[in-house]
Write a protein that holds these residues in place. Structure first.
Motif, short mmCIF file in Angstrom:
data_model
loop_
_atom_site.label_atom_id
_atom_site.label_comp_id
_atom_site.label_asym_id
_atom_site.label_seq_id
_atom_site.Cartn_x
_atom_site.Cartn_y
_atom_site.Cartn_z
N THR A 1 6.61 -2.25 1.00
CA THR A 1 6.65 -2.01 2.45
C THR A 1 5.96 -3.17 3.15
OG1 THR A 1 6.61 0.39 2.15
CG2 THR A 1 5.98 -0.46 4.32
N GLU B 1 4.24 -4.37 6.58
CA GLU B 1 3.61 -3.77 7.75
C GLU B 1 3.17 -4.89 8.70
OE1 GLU B 1 0.36 -1.51 6.25
OE2 GLU B 1 1.63 -0.09 5.19
N ARG C 1 7.10 -0.89 10.32
CA ARG C 1 7.13 -0.65 8.88
C ARG C 1 8.53 -0.97 8.38
NH1 ARG C 1 2.75 -0.51 10.28
NH2 ARG C 1 1.04 0.93 9.79
#
Length: 301
Positions: free
Chosen positions: A48, A50, A55
Motif C-alpha cells: 500500500t 500512502e 491510499r
C-alpha cells in the motif's frame, strides 16, 4: 509538434537515479519529501502506498509516478513502524531478516529532475499520483521502457547519456498519455485541457503559433465555442484564463531561448509574441522580476 511534446521538450528530464529494493514481510519504508519526479514499478508482491489521505494498492506490474511528493510511505501492512529510506539504503538487508518463509516483495524505485528554467510546468501536468495498473497496455509498455533504461544505464556504450535522456522522455510521455485519458477527478492544467475535445483545439492552435496575435475570440473560434463559454470553460479546465495561459507559455519559450541559445534579443521577443525588444523586456521583467539580459547571464553562470 503537439502541446504535450512541446512541454516535455522544454522540461528535458535528466539526472536519473534508481534502484531495485527487495524486502520481506512485514515491512514499511518512509520516503522523504523531494523536489523531483519519483517513479516505481512493483515487480513482485503487493503493498500500500500512502501519501497524505491517499491510499493506493500496488500489485505486480503496477506503475506509479508522483511529482514533487511530500513525505510518503510504502508498506505491507497497517501496523508496522516504517524504516527511513536513508537507513534502508545504508543497510539494504534491514528488511530481509524475517526468514525464508516470509513473503517477499520487490520493486523498482527511482527519481529524475527537470532542466531549468521551466521545471515548474510539471505541477500543471502530473496529478498527485499517476497510477497505471498492470492490466493496462501502458503498464506493459512502461515495463519494457524501464527494462531498456536499466540495460542502457548499466552498460557503457557510446551515446549512453543521450539514450537515457530520451528514454526518460518516453517514460514521461507514456505516463502522461495514460493520465490524459482519465478525465474524472483530473486537476486543472494542460492535461485536463488536452482531454477536452474543444479546449484541446484551442491549445493546439496557440502552441502551433505562439507568436500570433491571439485574442479570446480567435481561440474561441478554434474551439468552436462562444467567446464567453470558451473563456469560462478554459479557465475551469486549465486553471487560468486563455490569455494568461498564452502569456505563460510565451514566457516559457522565451526563458528556454535565453538559456539555450545566443539569438538576438529581437528574435527572442518575436518568439514570445512581442514586436519590440522594449515591450518584451517590460513584460519579461514583470513576469520574472529580472530583465531578459540579467536572466540570461544568471542562468548561464
Amino acid at each position: 509538434m503537439d502541446p504535450l511534446s512541446q512541454v516535455i521538450g522544454l522540461l528535458r528530464p535528466r539526472e536519473l537515479s534508481w534502484r531495485m529494493i527487495s524486502v520481506q514481510a512485514p515491512w514499511a519504508i518512509q520516503f522523504p519529501a523531494v523536489d523531483a519526479v519519483v517513479f516505481g514499478q512493483m515487480i513482485k508482491g503487493t503493498c500500500t502506498l500512502e501519501r497524505g489521505e491517499v491510499r493506493l494498492s500496488l500489485r505486480p506490474g503496477d506503475f506509479m509516478m508522483m511529482a514533487c511528493p511530500p513525505e510518503w510511505v510504502m508498506r505491507s501492512g497497517p501496523e508496522i513502524e516504517p524504516i527511513g529510506m536513508k537507513a534502508l539504503f545504508a543497510d539494504p538487508t534491514a528488511l530481509q531478516k524475517c526468514g525464508p518463509a516470509a513473503p517477499a516483495a520487490r520493486f523498482l524505485a527511482g527519481h529524475f529532475l527537470f532542466a531549468e528554467p521551466n521545471a515548474d510546468h510539471i505541477a500543471g501536468l502530473l496529478s498527485p499520483i499517476v497510477h497505471v495498473r498492470a492490466s493496462d497496455v501502458a503498464a506493459q509498455r512502461l515495463g519494457r521502457l524501464l527494462s531498456l533504461l536499466d540495460d542502457e544505464a548499466t552498460a557503457d556504450r557510446p551515446g549512453r547519456s543521450l539514450a537515457l535522456d530520451r528514454l526518460l522522455e518516453v517514460i514521461l510521455v507514456e505516463s502522461l498519455r495514460h493520465r490524459a485519458t482519465q478525465v474524472d477527478g483530473m486537476r486543472p492544467g494542460l492535461l485536463a485541457g488536452l482531454a477536452d475535445p474543444r479546449i484541446s483545439r484551442a491549445l493546439r492552435g496557440l502552441h502551433i503559433e505562439p507568436s500570433r496575435a491571439w485574442t479570446v475570440a480567435h481561440l474561441a473560434r478554434e474551439a468552436g465555442m462562444s467567446r464567453a463559454g470558451f473563456a469560462a470553460r478554459f479557465a475551469e479546465i486549465v486553471g487560468m484564463s486563455p490569455i494568461g495561459y498564452l502569456s505563460a507559455w510565451r514566457m516559457s519559450l522565451a526563458k528556454a531561448a535565453l538559456v539555450s541559445s545566443k539569438r538576438p534579443m529581437i528574435e527572442v521577443a518575436e518568439i514570445a509574441g512581442y514586436g519590440s525588444v522594449s515591450a518584451f523586456s517590460t513584460a519579461f521583467s514583470r513576469a520574472t522580476g529580472v530583465s531578459p539580459t540579467v536572466y540570461s547571464q544568471t542562468a548561464r553562470d
